[in-house]
Design a protein around this motif. Structure first.
Motif, short mmCIF file in Angstrom:
data_model
loop_
_atom_site.label_atom_id
_atom_site.label_comp_id
_atom_site.label_asym_id
_atom_site.label_seq_id
_atom_site.Cartn_x
_atom_site.Cartn_y
_atom_site.Cartn_z
N UNK A 93 -6.13 -14.46 -12.68
CA UNK A 93 -7.19 -14.19 -13.36
C UNK A 93 -7.47 -14.97 -14.73
N UNK A 94 -8.59 -15.65 -14.89
CA UNK A 94 -9.06 -16.48 -15.82
C UNK A 94 -9.50 -15.92 -17.05
N UNK A 95 -10.03 -14.59 -16.51
CA UNK A 95 -10.88 -14.00 -18.07
C UNK A 95 -9.86 -12.87 -18.04
N UNK A 96 -9.41 -12.99 -19.55
CA UNK A 96 -8.77 -12.05 -20.16
C UNK A 96 -9.11 -10.50 -20.13
N UNK A 97 -10.35 -10.48 -20.29
CA UNK A 97 -11.08 -9.14 -20.33
C UNK A 97 -11.49 -8.83 -18.95
N UNK A 98 -11.39 -9.23 -18.00
CA UNK A 98 -11.83 -8.83 -16.80
C UNK A 98 -11.54 -7.40 -16.44
N UNK A 99 -12.55 -6.71 -15.75
CA UNK A 99 -12.49 -5.23 -15.77
C UNK A 99 -12.02 -4.98 -14.39
N UNK A 100 -10.67 -3.98 -14.47
CA UNK A 100 -10.09 -3.76 -13.00
C UNK A 100 -10.46 -2.34 -12.81
N UNK A 101 -10.68 -1.86 -11.48
CA UNK A 101 -10.83 -0.76 -11.00
C UNK A 101 -9.75 -0.33 -9.79
N UNK A 102 -8.99 0.54 -9.91
CA UNK A 102 -8.22 1.06 -8.46
C UNK A 102 -8.91 1.94 -7.85
N UNK A 103 -8.93 1.70 -6.43
CA UNK A 103 -9.51 2.63 -5.70
C UNK A 103 -8.81 2.92 -4.38
N UNK A 104 -8.66 4.03 -4.26
CA UNK A 104 -7.95 4.79 -2.81
C UNK A 104 -9.09 5.05 -1.89
N UNK A 105 -9.05 4.19 -1.04
CA UNK A 105 -10.03 4.48 0.29
C UNK A 105 -9.70 5.35 1.32
N UNK A 106 -10.54 6.01 2.08
CA UNK A 106 -10.24 6.78 3.30
C UNK A 106 -9.83 8.04 3.01
N UNK A 107 -10.61 8.63 1.94
CA UNK A 107 -10.28 10.01 1.71
C UNK A 107 -10.88 11.06 2.62
N UNK A 108 -11.52 10.19 3.44
CA UNK A 108 -12.02 11.25 4.67
C UNK A 108 -11.06 11.81 5.50
N UNK A 109 -9.86 10.98 5.31
CA UNK A 109 -8.76 11.26 6.31
C UNK A 109 -7.89 12.03 5.39
N UNK A 110 -8.09 13.21 4.68
CA UNK A 110 -7.17 13.64 3.94
C UNK A 110 -5.94 14.19 4.25
N UNK A 111 -6.04 14.74 5.80
CA UNK A 111 -5.00 15.37 6.25
C UNK A 111 -3.90 14.46 6.53
N UNK A 112 -4.14 13.09 6.53
CA UNK A 112 -3.34 11.92 6.93
C UNK A 112 -3.00 11.43 5.61
N UNK A 113 -3.07 11.95 4.36
CA UNK A 113 -2.71 11.40 3.40
C UNK A 113 -1.27 11.19 2.79
N UNK A 114 -1.19 9.83 2.42
CA UNK A 114 0.35 9.74 2.14
C UNK A 114 0.55 9.19 0.72
N UNK A 115 -0.67 9.23 -0.03
CA UNK A 115 -0.52 8.74 -1.39
C UNK A 115 -1.34 9.82 -2.32
N UNK A 116 -0.89 10.74 -3.25
CA UNK A 116 -1.42 11.48 -3.94
C UNK A 116 -2.46 11.13 -4.90
N UNK A 117 -3.30 11.94 -5.14
CA UNK A 117 -4.51 11.33 -6.31
C UNK A 117 -3.67 11.09 -7.70
N UNK A 118 -2.63 11.90 -7.84
CA UNK A 118 -1.99 11.91 -9.39
C UNK A 118 -1.38 10.41 -9.31
N UNK A 119 -0.66 10.03 -8.23
CA UNK A 119 0.09 8.73 -7.84
C UNK A 119 -0.99 7.55 -8.50
N UNK A 120 -2.22 7.84 -7.67
CA UNK A 120 -3.11 6.80 -7.94
C UNK A 120 -3.45 6.76 -9.48
N UNK A 121 -3.78 8.00 -10.12
CA UNK A 121 -4.05 7.86 -11.54
C UNK A 121 -3.17 7.27 -12.11
N UNK A 122 -1.63 7.58 -12.14
CA UNK A 122 -0.53 6.92 -12.81
C UNK A 122 -0.51 5.41 -12.51
#
Length: 212
Positions: free
Chosen positions: A117-146
């Motif tokens: 990445x060449x822009x030092x100030x580049x904005x990043x956002x982490x996105x966990x997709x497919x929450x519509x399949x919550x019963x198959x979830x393998x990564x907790x929301x807390x882990x994503x936040x961490x």
């Protein structure tokens, strides 16, 4: 304040380059298409690189977003530097039902962002997709936040399928970009260059040809 109507494509205040990165199959193309067209179709996997352009109005500003989507697992050699170059925002996507896609974000993709990445100030956002399949979830929301905290970026969970939080991902990213003076400066440089090029283009015929 409204931008002038002449100039067609130049009638925007800023131009931003946004990347979607992450393993293949995490839903990057679905997120992109859902945002661009408000619907998700059955998608064939992206080969190489694909990008879409969307004009949006945010906070009274007209923005041109060029959103790049890459096929995750193919390493595309020489393309990689230019893919990251000049990015204003990066959306790092994993699939909440597939743990390895989450692990790869921290082990591989985040490192790549730092490298290329060449822009030092580049904005990043982490996105966990497919929450519509919550019963198959393998990564907790807390882990994503961490993980997001570790890499100093925002965090959202979304579903490209139901469109839950989908627009929020882009909106949050854009609002953050708009807060960073260096990114605004870079986002307006593109437009200045285009205007200059057009002017030069119009003048060229007048200069040439008269003395042959």
């Amino acid at each position: 304040m409204g931008s002038s109507s002449k100039g067609g494509n130049n009638s925007y205040d800023y131009s931003f380059k946004i990347l979607l990165i992450g393993d293949s199959g995490v839903g990057k193309s679905s997120i992109l298409l859902s945002f661009i067209s408000n619907s998700v179709h059955d998608l064939s996997p992206t080969i190489g690189v694909d990008f879409k352009i969307k004009m949006v109005n945010v906070g009274g500003k007209r923005l041109k977003l060029t959103i790049w989507d890459t096929a995750g697992q193919e390493r595309f050699g020489t393309l990689i530097g230019s893919y990251y170059r000049g990015a204003h925002g990066i959306i790092l996507v994993y699939d909440v039902t597939r743990r390895e896609t989450f692990t790869n974000l921290s082990d591989m993709w985040a490192k790549e962002v730092e490298l290329y990445s060449t822009n030092q100030d580049c904005i990043k956002i982490l996105v966990g997709n497919k929450v519509d399949r919550d019963d198959e979830r393998a990564v907790s929301r807390e882990e994503g936040m961490a993980l997001a905290e570790e890499h100093k970026c925002s965090f959202l969970e979304c579903s490209a399928k139901t469109r839950e939080n989908l627009l929020q991902c882009f909106k949050e990213l854009i609002l953050k970009i708009l807060e960073v003076p260096s990114l605004l400066e870079k986002g307006s440089v593109v437009i200045k260059q285009q205007v200059l090029k057009q002017k030069q283009g119009y003048q060229a015929p007048r200069n040439g040809g008269c003395c042959s």
